[in-house]
Design a protein around this motif. Sequence first.
Motif, PDB file in Angstrom:
ATOM      1  N   GLY A 106       0.776  -1.229   0.000  1.00 45.16           N
ATOM      2  CA  GLY A 106       0.000   0.000   0.000  1.00 45.16           C
ATOM      3  C   GLY A 106       0.810   1.284   0.000  1.00 45.16           C
ATOM      4  N   GLN A 107       2.079   1.199   0.431  1.00 43.24           N
ATOM      5  CA  GLN A 107       2.844   2.437   0.529  1.00 43.24           C
ATOM      6  C   GLN A 107       3.614   2.771  -0.750  1.00 43.24           C
ATOM      7  OE1 GLN A 107       5.122   1.861   4.080  1.00 43.24           O
ATOM      8  NE2 GLN A 107       3.307   1.933   5.368  1.00 43.24           N
ATOM      9  N   MET A 108       3.442   1.924  -1.766  1.00 39.76           N
ATOM     10  CA  MET A 108       4.148   2.208  -3.023  1.00 39.76           C
ATOM     11  C   MET A 108       3.379   3.231  -3.842  1.00 39.76           C
ATOM     12  SD  MET A 108       5.120  -1.677  -3.994  1.00 39.76           S
ATOM     13  CE  MET A 108       5.613  -1.416  -5.682  1.00 39.76           C
ATOM     14  N   LYS A 109       4.102   3.934  -4.690  1.00 42.48           N
ATOM     15  CA  LYS A 109       3.438   4.858  -5.611  1.00 42.48           C
ATOM     16  C   LYS A 109       2.598   4.043  -6.586  1.00 42.48           C
ATOM     17  CE  LYS A 109       6.635   8.727  -5.804  1.00 42.48           C
ATOM     18  NZ  LYS A 109       8.021   8.150  -5.818  1.00 42.48           N
ATOM     19  N   PRO A 110       1.435   4.574  -6.960  1.00 36.80           N
ATOM     20  CA  PRO A 110       0.567   3.816  -7.862  1.00 36.80           C
ATOM     21  C   PRO A 110       1.292   3.329  -9.126  1.00 36.80           C
ATOM     22  CG  PRO A 110      -0.561   5.753  -7.071  1.00 36.80           C
ATOM     23  CD  PRO A 110       0.831   5.830  -6.526  1.00 36.80           C
ATOM     24  N   ALA A 111       2.149   4.173  -9.664  1.00 35.95           N
ATOM     25  CA  ALA A 111       2.824   3.790 -10.902  1.00 35.95           C
ATOM     26  C   ALA A 111       3.731   2.579 -10.678  1.00 35.95           C
ATOM     27  CB  ALA A 111       3.646   4.963 -11.437  1.00 35.95           C
ATOM     28  N   ASP A 112       4.405   2.562  -9.526  1.00 36.52           N
ATOM     29  CA  ASP A 112       5.265   1.417  -9.226  1.00 36.52           C
ATOM     30  C   ASP A 112       4.444   0.151  -9.015  1.00 36.52           C
ATOM     31  OD1 ASP A 112       7.282   3.237  -9.338  1.00 36.52           O
ATOM     32  OD2 ASP A 112       7.473   3.474  -7.155  1.00 36.52           O
ATOM     33  N   LYS A 113       3.315   0.342  -8.340  1.00 37.09           N
ATOM     34  CA  LYS A 113       2.417  -0.791  -8.119  1.00 37.09           C
ATOM     35  C   LYS A 113       1.995  -1.398  -9.449  1.00 37.09           C
ATOM     36  CE  LYS A 113      -0.395   0.917  -4.617  1.00 37.09           C
ATOM     37  NZ  LYS A 113      -1.724   1.258  -4.144  1.00 37.09           N
ATOM     38  N   ASP A 114       1.561  -0.523 -10.349  1.00 37.74           N
ATOM     39  CA  ASP A 114       1.094  -0.994 -11.661  1.00 37.74           C
ATOM     40  C   ASP A 114       2.191  -1.763 -12.373  1.00 37.74           C
ATOM     41  OD1 ASP A 114      -1.073   0.406 -11.025  1.00 37.74           O
ATOM     42  OD2 ASP A 114      -0.773   2.025 -12.481  1.00 37.74           O
ATOM     43  N   TYR A 115       3.387  -1.200 -12.303  1.00 38.67           N
ATOM     44  CA  TYR A 115       4.513  -1.796 -12.995  1.00 38.67           C
ATOM     45  C   TYR A 115       4.743  -3.220 -12.492  1.00 38.67           C
ATOM     46  CZ  TYR A 115       9.357  -2.634 -14.380  1.00 38.67           C
ATOM     47  OH  TYR A 115      10.498  -3.187 -14.885  1.00 38.67           O
ATOM     48  N   GLU A 116       4.771  -3.348 -11.167  1.00 34.76           N
ATOM     49  CA  GLU A 116       5.009  -4.656 -10.568  1.00 34.76           C
ATOM     50  C   GLU A 116       3.871  -5.633 -10.878  1.00 34.76           C
ATOM     51  OE1 GLU A 116       7.556  -5.957  -8.458  1.00 34.76           O
ATOM     52  OE2 GLU A 116       8.682  -4.293  -9.325  1.00 34.76           O
ATOM     53  N   MET A 117       2.671  -5.121 -10.765  1.00 33.79           N
ATOM     54  CA  MET A 117       1.486  -5.940 -11.033  1.00 33.79           C
ATOM     55  C   MET A 117       1.534  -6.456 -12.469  1.00 33.79           C
ATOM     56  SD  MET A 117      -0.820  -6.790  -8.994  1.00 33.79           S
ATOM     57  CE  MET A 117      -1.698  -8.173  -9.700  1.00 33.79           C
ATOM     58  N   ASP A 118       1.864  -5.538 -13.335  1.00 25.42           N
ATOM     59  CA  ASP A 118       1.943  -5.825 -14.758  1.00 25.42           C
ATOM     60  C   ASP A 118       2.939  -6.923 -15.086  1.00 25.42           C
ATOM     61  OD1 ASP A 118       0.210  -4.310 -16.200  1.00 25.42           O
ATOM     62  OD2 ASP A 118       1.849  -3.681 -17.567  1.00 25.42           O
ATOM     63  N   ARG A 119       4.087  -6.841 -14.429  1.00 28.91           N
ATOM     64  CA  ARG A 119       5.108  -7.861 -14.683  1.00 28.91           C
ATOM     65  C   ARG A 119       4.592  -9.235 -14.268  1.00 28.91           C
ATOM     66  NH1 ARG A 119      10.875  -7.596 -13.327  1.00 28.91           N
ATOM     67  NH2 ARG A 119      10.302  -7.421 -11.131  1.00 28.91           N
ATOM     68  N   PHE A 120       3.843  -9.251 -13.201  1.00 30.44           N
ATOM     69  CA  PHE A 120       3.309 -10.527 -12.728  1.00 30.44           C
ATOM     70  C   PHE A 120       2.225 -11.037 -13.683  1.00 30.44           C
ATOM     71  CE2 PHE A 120       0.718 -13.160  -9.729  1.00 30.44           C
ATOM     72  CZ  PHE A 120       1.697 -14.074  -9.385  1.00 30.44           C
ATOM     73  N   VAL A 121       1.358 -10.122 -14.110  1.00 26.21           N
ATOM     74  CA  VAL A 121       0.293 -10.498 -15.051  1.00 26.21           C
ATOM     75  C   VAL A 121       0.900 -11.065 -16.328  1.00 26.21           C
ATOM     76  CG1 VAL A 121      -1.583  -9.614 -16.499  1.00 26.21           C
ATOM     77  CG2 VAL A 121      -1.369  -8.846 -14.123  1.00 26.21           C
ATOM     78  N   ARG A 122       1.997 -10.444 -16.779  1.00 24.48           N
ATOM     79  CA  ARG A 122       2.622 -10.925 -18.017  1.00 24.48           C
ATOM     80  C   ARG A 122       3.565 -12.104 -17.781  1.00 24.48           C
ATOM     81  NH1 ARG A 122       3.345  -5.285 -19.404  1.00 24.48           N
ATOM     82  NH2 ARG A 122       5.504  -5.546 -18.765  1.00 24.48           N
ATOM     83  N   ALA A 123       3.551 -12.634 -16.569  1.00 26.74           N
ATOM     84  CA  ALA A 123       4.361 -13.797 -16.199  1.00 26.74           C
ATOM     85  C   ALA A 123       5.862 -13.540 -16.316  1.00 26.74           C
ATOM     86  CB  ALA A 123       3.968 -15.028 -17.002  1.00 26.74           C
ATOM     87  N   GLU A 124       6.261 -12.277 -16.212  1.00 28.76           N
ATOM     88  CA  GLU A 124       7.693 -11.992 -16.174  1.00 28.76           C
ATOM     89  C   GLU A 124       8.260 -12.276 -14.791  1.00 28.76           C
ATOM     90  OE1 GLU A 124       7.123  -8.380 -19.361  1.00 28.76           O
ATOM     91  OE2 GLU A 124       8.230  -7.953 -17.499  1.00 28.76           O
TER      92      GLU A 124
END
Length: 699
Positions: free
Chosen positions: A523-541
């Motif tokens: 929760g303490q991450m910047k939204p953009a960083d959160k998205d980035y990390e989430m995205d990598r997981f979604v794309r199975a990176e």
Amino acid sequence: MIQNLLQTPIEYLKGVGPNRADVLKKELNIQSYRDLINFFPNRYIDKTGFYKINQLQRNSSEVQIVGKIVHMKMVEQKRGKRLVADFVDDTGKMELIWFRGHKWIRENLKLNVPYVIFGKTNWYNGVFSMPHPEMELVADYKKNLRTAMQPVYPSTEMLLKKGITNRVIMKLMQEVLQQTGLKFSESLSTQLIEELKLISKAEALFNIHFPKNQELLAKAQFRLKFEELFFIQLQLIRKNMLHKQKIKGFNFEQIGEYFNDFYQHNLPFDLTNAQKRVIKEIRGDMGSGAQMNRLLQGDVGSGKTIVALMSMLIALDNGFQACLMAPTEILSIQHYNGLKELCEEIDVSIYLLTGSTKTAKRREIHEKLEAGEIDILIGTHALLEDKVKFHNLGLAVIDEQHRFGVAQRAKLWRKNHIPPHVLVMTATPIPRTLAMSLYGDLDISVIDELPPGRKPVKTVHRFDSNRLKVFAFIRDEIKKGRQVYVVYPLIQESEKMDYKDLMDGYESITREFPDFQISIVHGQMKPADKDYEMDRFVRAETQIMVATTVIEVGVNVPNASVMIIESAERFGLSQLHQLRGRVGRGAEQSFCILMTGHKLSNDSKTRLETMTTTNDGFEIAEVDLKLRGPGDLMGTQQSGVLNLKIADIVKDNSILQSARYYATRILKEDPNLSEEKNLVVKNAYSRLVKNKTIWNYIS
Ligand code: ADP
Ligand code: MG
């Protein structure tokens, strides 16, 4: 006339006066005679039976005995004196003991006269004794109207401090009942009373305070519980009916190109029967001319999103806009991406608006929205802001509605000159009991079927000491191509500690799996960083996602098949179930591993056991309700709603069902309660509404 009497301010009651009135108001919110009468005992001391001295047991329970004092003496002891009386009946002898008030007792108690005594017994050195018994001469006892079962009222420290003991409340209650009780007007119709074999209102009120016996107490409780739930149901159902008559809604007459095109050419899978049924229900609502207010319940993964999309397409087909509001940014983004993909082949303009939308983009969205150039707007609470003006909003969908309050739902209503249709969706299944009492004014649809091919998630409980085995398991699954969530609790009060736990966990996982890629989201991450990390997981990176509960709702990564929940004992049941719902979305067998230490409370054990034995969200919700009570379950926003005076939403489920049945039947026959036979109910109902005894909790 009785109504006026009931309104009398409490200070006018004999025995109250301004000082006590003050305390009663502050501590118990008792303002009037009526309030006092509706202040119910929470238990009773049963004085219906008499014990003989030779029947006494060494369990120090409260008993009532008839006998005589034959002798009194003072006994010196280290600290002060005690007064000891020998008390006998025809079976034996015991002692009565006083540590205080000796003078008064010696002067007033009579020897060799029959008394009824009541109190707790102690057993010491072969002798039973009763300290500070309540005593009454048998002659007085027989004269007294007071009943055998003594009420015990809820109390507070302040009440006791001000001398308002249970005895005092009992006295006041007797007084107020003598003045009003026997004249109490009936509030249920003769028909109901006969059919349900209820006792009269006056009898019920008298017996709830001073029950003559267990049987009458049970009848009084039943009658008052029924009545309480009946009038709540009456209000909810009436509201729902009025709503359907009065609140005009947009009439979505046609199913057009958007819907048909999508249905025929773009649907990525066959809908389940449950999905089809629910879409039909929604279509029916939106084409009825009245505003839709529907709650869609469906367990995690049951496929609510597609239902929302197809409902929104109906709105577009009729020339309206639609919006979808979700509780978190991550979820909004996921919906946005998901819906965009689904609508790739049809010409729909979809936008995303959240708290972190840049000002320029935000301005563009505001303008396009008002000009009607946006068809579907997806976002967080940001959608509720006044600046967000629709050209013509026809349908508002709220996802994971338990995260939003009633007020927010109301705000969406005002986004058009006629309120848009509202569809609220929840994956926290609300037990039927609660749904009925809370959402009686909503229509409810249930998706009770999962898409085909889903394998139930296998859930196990493991102790921290087995962590190495769990790590080995994670490794095996990742080698098979799967992805893994590791979730840590995040509870506000100890945010710092939680943060440390999360970071420690993250580090140990990076150390353990140097060959894998690892994401982290909190929760303490910047939204953009959160998205980035989430995205990598979604794309199975990345193969492992270490996260706090920010991923609790809605996130959809079908390839993730393992959910590890750390400190699982700190999560509530519905939260655990939500988290587990993040896996089991693909074709592979999924697993949920609940990690805990060895020290577990009974409630924690029950929660863990429930999770490992069932996947059924409704069953889990019922257990949760029993463990936590309804207020907690729904969050503080709605807890006031369940502030019932006498009924218990969990225990009195069957009474609730029957109250709902009768309320529905009466209103179906006589919607305005204008028939002669329902006049009593109508009057009572108006009084309750006028006195605000029934809460107006749903706006
Ligand atoms: P939830 O009800 O939890 O919001 P979603 O709408 O996110 O569930 O759906 C969960 C997953 O199931 C998604 O990947 C979705 O595409 C898929 N899904 C939904 N309906 C069906 C269906 N009828 N057949 C197959 N898969 C489906
Ligand atoms: Mg969802």
